[in-house]
Structures are given as C-alpha cells and as structure tokens.
Design a protein around this motif. Sequence first.
Motif, PDB file in Angstrom:
ATOM      1  N   LEU A 212       3.922  -1.966  -2.329  1.00  0.00           N
ATOM      2  CA  LEU A 212       3.470  -2.488  -0.883  1.00  0.00           C
ATOM      3  C   LEU A 212       4.420  -2.835   0.022  1.00  0.00           C
ATOM      4  O   LEU A 212       4.648  -2.363   1.208  1.00  0.00           O
ATOM      5  CB  LEU A 212       2.488  -3.832  -1.206  1.00  0.00           C
ATOM      6  N   ILE A 213       5.637  -3.706  -0.237  1.00  0.00           N
ATOM      7  CA  ILE A 213       6.751  -3.874   0.557  1.00  0.00           C
ATOM      8  C   ILE A 213       7.605  -2.756   0.957  1.00  0.00           C
ATOM      9  O   ILE A 213       7.810  -2.440   2.065  1.00  0.00           O
ATOM     10  CB  ILE A 213       7.549  -4.914  -0.147  1.00  0.00           C
ATOM     11  N   ALA A 214       7.704  -1.766   0.019  1.00  0.00           N
ATOM     12  CA  ALA A 214       8.718  -0.753   0.317  1.00  0.00           C
ATOM     13  C   ALA A 214       7.930   0.284   1.265  1.00  0.00           C
ATOM     14  O   ALA A 214       8.555   0.612   1.871  1.00  0.00           O
ATOM     15  CB  ALA A 214       9.177  -0.070  -1.000  1.00  0.00           C
ATOM     16  N   GLY A 215       6.653   0.266   0.907  1.00  0.00           N
ATOM     17  CA  GLY A 215       5.859   1.255   1.934  1.00  0.00           C
ATOM     18  C   GLY A 215       5.737   0.795   3.197  1.00  0.00           C
ATOM     19  O   GLY A 215       5.996   1.689   4.415  1.00  0.00           O
ATOM     20  N   ALA A 216       5.494  -0.643   3.425  1.00  0.00           N
ATOM     21  CA  ALA A 216       5.425  -1.049   4.657  1.00  0.00           C
ATOM     22  C   ALA A 216       6.913  -1.026   5.506  1.00  0.00           C
ATOM     23  O   ALA A 216       6.597  -0.611   6.574  1.00  0.00           O
ATOM     24  CB  ALA A 216       4.988  -2.491   4.908  1.00  0.00           C
TER      25      ALA A 216
ATOM     26  N   ALA B  78       0.924  -2.390  13.922  1.00  0.00           N
ATOM     27  CA  ALA B  78      -0.140  -2.898  13.368  1.00  0.00           C
ATOM     28  C   ALA B  78      -0.980  -2.315  12.272  1.00  0.00           C
ATOM     29  O   ALA B  78      -1.680  -2.625  11.595  1.00  0.00           O
ATOM     30  CB  ALA B  78      -1.112  -3.603  14.338  1.00  0.00           C
ATOM     31  N   ARG B  79      -0.871  -0.895  12.689  1.00  0.00           N
ATOM     32  CA  ARG B  79      -1.762   0.206  11.971  1.00  0.00           C
ATOM     33  C   ARG B  79      -0.944   0.840  10.631  1.00  0.00           C
ATOM     34  O   ARG B  79      -1.113   0.669   9.667  1.00  0.00           O
ATOM     35  CB  ARG B  79      -1.811   1.342  12.860  1.00  0.00           C
ATOM     36  N   ILE B  80       0.341   0.964  10.961  1.00  0.00           N
ATOM     37  CA  ILE B  80       1.339   1.636  10.056  1.00  0.00           C
ATOM     38  C   ILE B  80       2.037   0.879   8.994  1.00  0.00           C
ATOM     39  O   ILE B  80       2.100   1.310   7.764  1.00  0.00           O
ATOM     40  CB  ILE B  80       2.639   2.399  10.925  1.00  0.00           C
ATOM     41  N   VAL B  81       1.989  -0.462   9.242  1.00  0.00           N
ATOM     42  CA  VAL B  81       2.397  -1.615   8.108  1.00  0.00           C
ATOM     43  C   VAL B  81       1.490  -1.517   6.893  1.00  0.00           C
ATOM     44  O   VAL B  81       1.922  -1.239   5.945  1.00  0.00           O
ATOM     45  CB  VAL B  81       2.961  -2.682   8.802  1.00  0.00           C
ATOM     46  N   PRO B  82       0.412  -1.695   7.428  1.00  0.00           N
ATOM     47  CA  PRO B  82      -0.577  -1.800   6.263  1.00  0.00           C
ATOM     48  C   PRO B  82      -1.018  -0.350   5.768  1.00  0.00           C
ATOM     49  O   PRO B  82      -1.193  -0.244   4.855  1.00  0.00           O
ATOM     50  CB  PRO B  82      -2.057  -2.464   6.929  1.00  0.00           C
ATOM     51  N   TYR B  83      -1.022   0.615   6.731  1.00  0.00           N
ATOM     52  CA  TYR B  83      -1.318   2.100   6.326  1.00  0.00           C
ATOM     53  C   TYR B  83      -0.154   2.682   5.404  1.00  0.00           C
ATOM     54  O   TYR B  83      -0.685   3.083   4.293  1.00  0.00           O
ATOM     55  CB  TYR B  83      -1.268   2.958   7.658  1.00  0.00           C
ATOM     56  N   ALA B  84       0.798   2.578   5.711  1.00  0.00           N
ATOM     57  CA  ALA B  84       2.221   2.935   4.842  1.00  0.00           C
ATOM     58  C   ALA B  84       2.021   2.352   3.495  1.00  0.00           C
ATOM     59  O   ALA B  84       2.420   2.526   2.422  1.00  0.00           O
ATOM     60  CB  ALA B  84       3.540   2.951   5.332  1.00  0.00           C
ATOM     61  N   ALA B  85       1.996   0.644   3.448  1.00  0.00           N
ATOM     62  CA  ALA B  85       1.785   0.127   2.385  1.00  0.00           C
ATOM     63  C   ALA B  85       0.607   0.548   1.386  1.00  0.00           C
ATOM     64  O   ALA B  85       0.989   0.701   0.316  1.00  0.00           O
ATOM     65  CB  ALA B  85       1.746  -1.509   2.623  1.00  0.00           C
ATOM     66  N   ILE B  86      -0.536   0.438   2.004  1.00  0.00           N
ATOM     67  CA  ILE B  86      -1.749   1.169   1.234  1.00  0.00           C
ATOM     68  C   ILE B  86      -1.333   2.420   0.715  1.00  0.00           C
ATOM     69  O   ILE B  86      -1.633   2.730  -0.463  1.00  0.00           O
ATOM     70  CB  ILE B  86      -2.902   1.084   2.130  1.00  0.00           C
TER      71      ILE B  86
END
Length: 378
Positions: free
Chosen positions: A87-91, A149-157
């Motif tokens: 999650l952290i690395a993806g975000a 606001a979108r890419i941080v949760p999007y990439a993490a998920i």
Amino acid sequence: MSRLLEKPNIAMSITATGSQLSSTVASASATGNRGTEDVEDEDGTSMTSSSASALTTTTIPAKVNQHSSSIKTTEMRKHIDEVLISLIAGAAAGALAKTTIAPLDRTKINFQIRKDVPFSFRASLQYLEQTYTKEGVLALWRGNSATMARIVPYAAIQFTAHEQWRRILQVDTNGTDTKVRRFVAGSLAGITSQSLTYPLDLARARMAVTDRYTGYRTLRQVFAKIWVEEGPRTLYRGYWATVLGVIPYAGTSFFTYETLKREYHEMVGNNKPNTLVSLAFGAAAGAAGQTASYPLDIVRRRMQTMRVNTAANERCPTILETLTKIYREEGIKNGFYKGLSMNWIKGPIAVGISFSAYDLIKAWLRELSHLKRGRVQE
C-alpha cells in the motif's frame, strides 16, 4: 536322604519367595504412601505427585498448541506487513509518477475532449505556453490535487490488489509460466482500484478542462456542484467505458512488465533488475497498455466532461453512442487515437516511474521491516 535334603531347599525357596513378596508389598506400600505425600513445585507450591503427573501430561500439548498459535500469529503478522508495504509503496510510486507528467496529462485531456482543434506537438506546446502566460506556472499542475486525491489510493489499491490476485490465481508459482493468469491478475487489479476511486477520476478530468475563474476552484466544489446540479449518478458517468478500458490497459501493462522481468531473469540470472532496466521495462509496458486501451480512454473523457465541454453540442449518454459519434464526425485516427502520440511520451514516463519506484520502495520497506523484526526478536 535325598528327599530329606530336598525339603530344606523347598523351604528355602518358599522362604525366599515370601521374602521377595514381602519386599514388593513393602515397596508398593511405600510408593503408595509417597503418592499421597505433598510435592513442592519450583515456585514452592504444594501439590501431590498424582497432581504433578497430571500437570506434566497436560503441559506438553499446551506447549504444542501455544507454539502452533505463535507460528500462525507470526505468519499473519508477516502477511499484514506485506500488505502495508504494498500500500505504501504503491501510493508513493503513483504520486511520484503522476506529479511528474501532470502538465502533459492536462494537455492531453484538453485535446481529447475537443473535436474542433486537431492535435499536434506544436498545438500542445502552444497550449502549455498560453496556460503559463494566463495563469502562471502552477496552472500547469491544475487539477493535480484531485489527481493526488485519486492516484494515491488508486495506485496503492492497484499494486496491492495485483499482489493479492497473483497469490489467489497462483501466477507463475513453482517456476510455471502462466501467461493468461498473469494478464488476468493485472486486469482484475485495475478493475478493483478503478471501481473504488472512480469519482475522483471524474473530478480530476473536470478540473483539468476548466480554469479557476470559470470552473471549479477546489475538489470539494467539484463534488458539491455535480451533486446539486447534475445528480449523484453523474459521479459514475463513463464508469463502464473506464472498466472496459482498464481491462486491456492494466492487463497489458502488468503482463508486459512482469514478462520482461521474467525474460530478463532467465537471460541474466538476476531477478532484481537495476533502476534503469526497470524504467525501460515500465516504459514498454506503459506504451503497450496505452495503445491497447486508448480509444476507450477517449470515450470516458468525453462522457466525463459533457457538461463542461462547450464544444460538445449534443449529449452522448452511452458508450455505443459516443463511439458512433466519434467515428462519424472525426474518424479513427483523428478521433479514437487523437493525442496518442502525447500518450506515447507521458505514458511510458509515468508507468516506467511507477513500476520502478514501486519495486524500489517496496524492497527498501522490506529491508526496514526485517531489521525491525530482528530487533524485536533480540
């Protein structure tokens, strides 16, 4: 005489046997007495020997169960740590990649939704120059707050979901080469992340095609105005076009990147390519993914920005109607693939940074996790 001599022997045998029986009874009696005597444990607590025996027999399985429970707890903790690391690395990877290409992304979206202005590199440079002159350098990153606001949760998920789907589908386990599962895992990861963050993607598109004077000033204002003026269903307008587009995009991107890494490992023998090699693999994955899904990306942008796109005289409520309209009025090259050359620049840059940064940050976080776990065990 012989018979007389045998009698003492019999007597002696009986006497000896009786003596042994007496000693046996005496020892049993002593043991029985000791069995009822109190025995002190290590803490000085008094207990009988029978209680101590029962305690000993029940302690062994208790210790086995405790050890098994400890193993399960450790495995669960490791799994949770892996999820948190992903999650952290993806975000972080997603935020870094999107911030880098934000001006190019805004330029691409503006040409995607306008059919009256043909795309060219000169026209895109003029757009960047005009935006800088009118609104300043920060305007080139307008809508980036909505992007973050979108890419941080999007990439993490997305990255975390990809790891989990790979595990569930058993992708490339035990040295096998499961190409179809590799593609499916990437597609499912894209669907998962896109479904959970779609309204933020729509808000980013709205902010990217308006200015701060006549459009939306903040991300909160985007949601408030859409909710009041257009209804909550508008927040998911273009969702199915997005899902249909993310299947080939995410599937092709992850498939290409993982396949190149696998081929690199087989050729070189190193399963951890350096940063430059990871960037190159990510760039190739980005170019392939963007090309595979670009027509549907055009469709979703048109559907997302209907109300704010003044050049659009008619509404296109469905995917099929939007596809038909674009094909009739603009054709395949200037319609479905308008701005693709810009995507071939920004897409490989973004995906290359995203994939390589994810691998790098994840490896770094794993090292920190192992060091922390080692200190706790000490």
